[in-house]
Write a protein that holds these residues in place. Structure first.
Motif, PDB file in Angstrom:
ATOM      1  N   ALA A 110       3.875  -7.847  -1.642  1.00  0.00           N
ATOM      2  CA  ALA A 110       4.321  -6.549  -1.134  1.00  0.00           C
ATOM      3  C   ALA A 110       4.322  -5.494  -2.228  1.00  0.00           C
ATOM      4  CB  ALA A 110       5.711  -6.683  -0.518  1.00  0.00           C
ATOM      5  N   ARG A 111       4.746  -5.862  -3.420  1.00  0.00           N
ATOM      6  CA  ARG A 111       4.747  -4.906  -4.541  1.00  0.00           C
ATOM      7  C   ARG A 111       3.328  -4.550  -4.943  1.00  0.00           C
ATOM      8  NH1 ARG A 111       9.054  -8.351  -6.874  1.00  0.00           N
ATOM      9  NH2 ARG A 111      10.989  -7.420  -6.167  1.00  0.00           N
ATOM     10  N   GLN A 112       2.426  -5.535  -4.951  1.00  0.00           N
ATOM     11  CA  GLN A 112       1.030  -5.264  -5.309  1.00  0.00           C
ATOM     12  C   GLN A 112       0.389  -4.330  -4.290  1.00  0.00           C
ATOM     13  OE1 GLN A 112      -0.513  -9.235  -5.588  1.00  0.00           O
ATOM     14  NE2 GLN A 112      -0.021  -9.431  -7.762  1.00  0.00           N
TER      15      GLN A 112
ATOM     16  N   VAL B 252       1.600  -0.769  -4.875  1.00  0.00           N
ATOM     17  CA  VAL B 252       0.977  -0.137  -6.031  1.00  0.00           C
ATOM     18  C   VAL B 252      -0.451   0.284  -5.698  1.00  0.00           C
ATOM     19  CG1 VAL B 252       0.125  -0.573  -8.374  1.00  0.00           C
ATOM     20  CG2 VAL B 252       2.411  -1.314  -7.723  1.00  0.00           C
ATOM     21  N   ALA B 253      -1.145  -0.554  -4.909  1.00  0.00           N
ATOM     22  CA  ALA B 253      -2.536  -0.265  -4.559  1.00  0.00           C
ATOM     23  C   ALA B 253      -2.644   0.952  -3.636  1.00  0.00           C
ATOM     24  CB  ALA B 253      -3.157  -1.481  -3.888  1.00  0.00           C
ATOM     25  N   GLU B 254      -1.595   1.256  -2.894  1.00  0.00           N
ATOM     26  CA  GLU B 254      -1.648   2.372  -1.934  1.00  0.00           C
ATOM     27  C   GLU B 254      -1.514   3.705  -2.593  1.00  0.00           C
ATOM     28  OE1 GLU B 254       1.396   1.539   0.905  1.00  0.00           O
ATOM     29  OE2 GLU B 254       0.253  -0.052   1.832  1.00  0.00           O
TER      30      GLU B 254
END
Length: 104
Positions: free
Chosen positions: A97-99, A102-104
């Protein structure tokens, strides 16, 4: 004065506190009995609300994943010794979820 065994207190602690009126904390050989915290007037910040929501979703994911016995058994084979599948699934969900955030 009567003494309670540490094992008895650990059993009581693992069963949850009766009526949520007190908490038993065991640290080494010391036993602490404390009043249950009153969280009724706490106002969560937006960041805390988001984190609590994410954690609830992670718990739901782990429960759903482990409800499939065959898939759970296969997953447990991949774990390192001493790791619990439920905890590991929550951790992996939170990391993903954190990755994604960050990608968004």
């Amino acid at each position: 004065m009567p003494r309670l065994s540490l094992e008895l207190l650990k059993d009581l602690q693992s069963q949850g506190t009766p009526g949520k009126s007190f908490i038993i904390r065991i640290q080494g050989d010391d036993v602490f009995i404390r009043k249950f915290p009153d969280m009724s007037n706490v106002e969560w910040t937006p960041k805390q609300k988001k984190q609590r929501s994410l954690f609830a979703a992670a718990q739901a994911y782990a429960k759903e994943f482990l409800s499939d016995v065959a898939r759970a058994a296969q997953y447990k084979k991949t774990l390192e010794p001493g790791k619990r599948a439920y905890n590991q699934l929550i951790a992996e969900y939170m990391i993903r979820a954190r990755q994604n955030a960050v990608a968004e």
